[in-house]
Design a protein around this motif. Sequence first.
Motif, short mmCIF file in Angstrom:
data_model
loop_
_atom_site.label_atom_id
_atom_site.label_comp_id
_atom_site.label_asym_id
_atom_site.label_seq_id
_atom_site.Cartn_x
_atom_site.Cartn_y
_atom_site.Cartn_z
N ILE A 186 3.42 -4.35 -17.06
CA ILE A 186 3.96 -5.67 -16.65
C ILE A 186 4.72 -6.29 -17.74
N THR A 187 5.88 -6.47 -17.42
CA THR A 187 7.13 -7.13 -18.45
C THR A 187 7.50 -8.35 -18.16
N GLN A 188 7.93 -9.20 -19.17
CA GLN A 188 8.64 -10.33 -18.78
C GLN A 188 9.86 -10.59 -19.67
N THR A 189 10.95 -10.75 -19.37
CA THR A 189 12.33 -10.71 -19.98
C THR A 189 12.87 -12.14 -19.62
N ALA A 190 13.40 -12.65 -20.41
CA ALA A 190 13.92 -13.94 -20.20
C ALA A 190 15.18 -14.05 -19.24
N GLY A 191 15.83 -13.22 -19.33
CA GLY A 191 17.11 -13.03 -18.48
C GLY A 191 17.09 -12.41 -17.33
N GLN A 192 15.79 -11.86 -16.88
CA GLN A 192 15.49 -10.98 -15.62
C GLN A 192 14.77 -11.77 -14.96
N CYS A 193 15.04 -11.77 -13.28
CA CYS A 193 14.13 -12.44 -12.51
C CYS A 193 13.80 -13.93 -12.91
N GLY A 194 14.38 -14.60 -13.53
CA GLY A 194 14.16 -15.72 -14.09
C GLY A 194 12.94 -15.89 -15.07
N GLY A 195 12.74 -14.80 -15.76
CA GLY A 195 11.59 -14.63 -16.60
C GLY A 195 10.14 -14.56 -15.98
N ARG A 196 10.32 -14.17 -14.63
CA ARG A 196 8.98 -13.77 -13.83
C ARG A 196 8.43 -12.55 -14.24
N CYS A 209 7.43 -9.10 -14.25
CA CYS A 209 7.75 -7.57 -13.34
C CYS A 209 7.27 -6.38 -13.68
N ILE A 210 7.49 -5.35 -13.15
CA ILE A 210 6.85 -3.79 -13.20
C ILE A 210 7.84 -3.18 -14.28
N ARG A 211 7.57 -2.79 -15.18
CA ARG A 211 7.98 -1.70 -16.11
C ARG A 211 9.62 -2.21 -16.31
N GLY A 212 10.05 -3.49 -16.35
CA GLY A 212 11.07 -3.64 -16.91
C GLY A 212 12.29 -3.75 -15.74
N MET A 213 11.80 -3.24 -14.38
CA MET A 213 12.41 -3.10 -13.01
C MET A 213 12.54 -4.49 -12.89
N ARG A 214 13.48 -4.70 -11.54
CA ARG A 214 13.63 -5.89 -11.01
C ARG A 214 12.72 -6.13 -9.89
N ILE A 215 11.55 -5.62 -9.84
CA ILE A 215 10.30 -5.74 -8.95
C ILE A 215 9.43 -6.72 -9.51
N ARG A 216 9.23 -7.92 -8.77
CA ARG A 216 8.44 -8.86 -9.47
C ARG A 216 7.13 -8.69 -8.98
N VAL A 217 6.17 -8.83 -9.93
CA VAL A 217 4.58 -8.89 -9.47
C VAL A 217 4.25 -9.54 -8.05
N THR A 218 4.91 -10.72 -8.18
CA THR A 218 4.61 -11.61 -7.12
C THR A 218 4.93 -10.81 -5.74
N ASP A 219 6.04 -10.13 -5.85
CA ASP A 219 6.60 -9.43 -4.52
C ASP A 219 5.44 -8.55 -4.11
N ILE A 220 5.03 -7.73 -4.99
CA ILE A 220 3.86 -6.74 -4.70
C ILE A 220 2.70 -7.54 -4.14
N LEU A 221 2.09 -8.39 -4.74
CA LEU A 221 1.02 -9.23 -4.54
C LEU A 221 1.13 -9.97 -3.09
N GLU A 222 2.31 -10.31 -2.69
CA GLU A 222 2.61 -10.92 -1.53
C GLU A 222 2.45 -9.83 -0.41
#
Length: 77
Positions: free
Chosen positions: A11-21, A23-36
């Motif tokens: 699980i990664t968090q990058t300030a400029g990616q997906c609003g800092g939410r 994500c999984i391994r630096g990809m633009r797949i948010r943790v919340t998307d998977i949980l939902e």
Amino acid sequence: MNLKDSLLNRITQTAGQCGGRPCIRGMRIRVTDILEMLAENVSATEILEDFPDLELADIQACLVFAARRTDFPRLTA
């Protein structure tokens, strides 16, 4: 390091990616998307088919991440 901690490294968090939410391994797949998706009864197999870059451990990491975020002491009166 135990298994849960090593999963959390996915699980990664990058300030400029997906609003800092988260994500999984630096990809633009948010943790919340998977949980939902899991909450909507989408199976892990279906998620992995829809997102071929994901691994089962990524889904497990999302669950561990969520569990850790909700593990707080009970307030007493």
